[in-house]
Design a protein around this motif. Structure first.
Motif, PDB file in Angstrom:
ATOM      1  N   TYR A   1       4.654   7.053  15.024  1.00 53.92           N
ATOM      2  CA  TYR A   1       5.736   8.034  14.868  1.00 53.92           C
ATOM      3  C   TYR A   1       7.078   7.432  15.261  1.00 53.92           C
ATOM      4  O   TYR A   1       7.250   6.891  16.359  1.00 53.92           O
ATOM      5  CB  TYR A   1       5.447   9.266  15.717  1.00 53.92           C
TER       6      TYR A   1
ATOM      7  N   ALA B   1       6.174  10.007  10.769  1.00 49.68           N
ATOM      8  CA  ALA B   1       5.240   8.889  10.873  1.00 49.68           C
ATOM      9  C   ALA B   1       5.604   7.835   9.834  1.00 49.68           C
ATOM     10  O   ALA B   1       6.113   8.154   8.757  1.00 49.68           O
ATOM     11  CB  ALA B   1       3.814   9.378  10.659  1.00 49.68           C
TER      12      ALA B   1
ATOM     13  N   THR C   1       6.532  15.467   8.417  1.00 51.81           N
ATOM     14  CA  THR C   1       6.558  14.249   9.229  1.00 51.81           C
ATOM     15  C   THR C   1       5.736  13.119   8.636  1.00 51.81           C
ATOM     16  O   THR C   1       5.758  12.006   9.149  1.00 51.81           O
ATOM     17  CB  THR C   1       6.043  14.535  10.647  1.00 51.81           C
TER      18      THR C   1
END
Length: 248
Positions: free
Chosen positions: A159, A166, A226
């Motif tokens: 991350y 990520a 993400t």
């Protein structure tokens, strides 16, 4: 470190916005694990809970608890946040169940009170594992099961804090995983796979399975943005532990 007070304030502040944004996914269909909404029927992690006494650690607005209560489980929903519990009470509907305010690292229940303790993220992501897992084991009856889903240490190690997503590059020290600073002073927690095994075994639990939920190619992360496309198909974004308390 004591994260109970800042985490409680954090979830009280964001509860309404969180439920507006995420309830359409996590409340739409029962028994969906994680950010990719993979059905428990595919993973067979929780199984049949009919007639069992079940504790959800970090129940939020009660999406899982409502579903399990409707299936015939005797459910107790626990959450640190008053605002989250108010959302659960508001959405409860016909399948009534008790709601309790408390922290996963200090469970306010007698020993051997539950047949199943579980969470999808929730309490075992927002409390130190070395404190919360022994508490979960304490309140489990002999033969009872602890089942929980959380972010994989692979995801945390990849991350990129600055980019908020990520990546395919390692950014964090894997062996340094412990506390993760969240917004507004809140703290979440992560362990290496080896440390998770030691914490679970140290609490007297038997590890039955470690499921790494793998979405099909092209599956969209419906929870947040993400992950790059198909990241979680190529590497484990989440880990779903299935354990039980021995009968002797």
């Amino acid at each position: 470190m004591d994260s109970i007070s800042p985490n409680r304030r954090f979830w009280n502040r964001i509860s309404s916005a969180y439920q507006r944004e995420h309830d359409p996914q996590i409340g739409a269909t029962p028994r969906l694990w994680g950010t990719y909404a993979i059905p428990d029927a595919h993973l067979n992690a929780l199984g049949d809970v009919t007639g069992k006494r079940v504790l959800e650690l970090g129940c939020g607005a009660g999406q899982w608890s409502r579903a399990l209560a409707a299936e015939g489980a005797t459910v107790v929903g626990l959450d640190l946040s008053e605002a989250q519990l108010a959302a659960a009470a508001h959405a409860m509907g016909a399948a009534r169940y008790p709601l309790v305010q408390g922290a996963a690292e200090h469970l306010p229940f007698a020993a051997e009170s539950f047949d199943v303790v579980f969470c999808d993220y929730g309490g075992l992501s927002w409390a130190p594992g070395h404190l919360a897992v022994p508490q979960a084991a304490r309140v489990l009856r002999r033969g009872g099961r602890l089942v929980f889903n959380a972010a994989s240490p692979w995801f945390e190690a990849c991350y990129d804090e600055a980019g908020g997503r990520a990546t395919t590059t390692l950014h964090q020290d894997y062996f340094g995983l412990d506390t993760i600073a969240e917004d507004q002073g809140a703290v979440s927690y992560q362990l290496t796979y080896g440390d998770w095994i030691r914490v679970l075994r140290g609490a007297g639990l038997v590890i039955d399975d470690l499921i790494e939920p793998r979405p099909e190619p092209g599956t969209v992360n419906g929870y947040n943005q993400t992950d790059p496309p198909d990241w979680a198909h190529r590497w484990p974004a989440e880990m779903l532990w299935v354990t039980h308390k021995p009968t002797d």
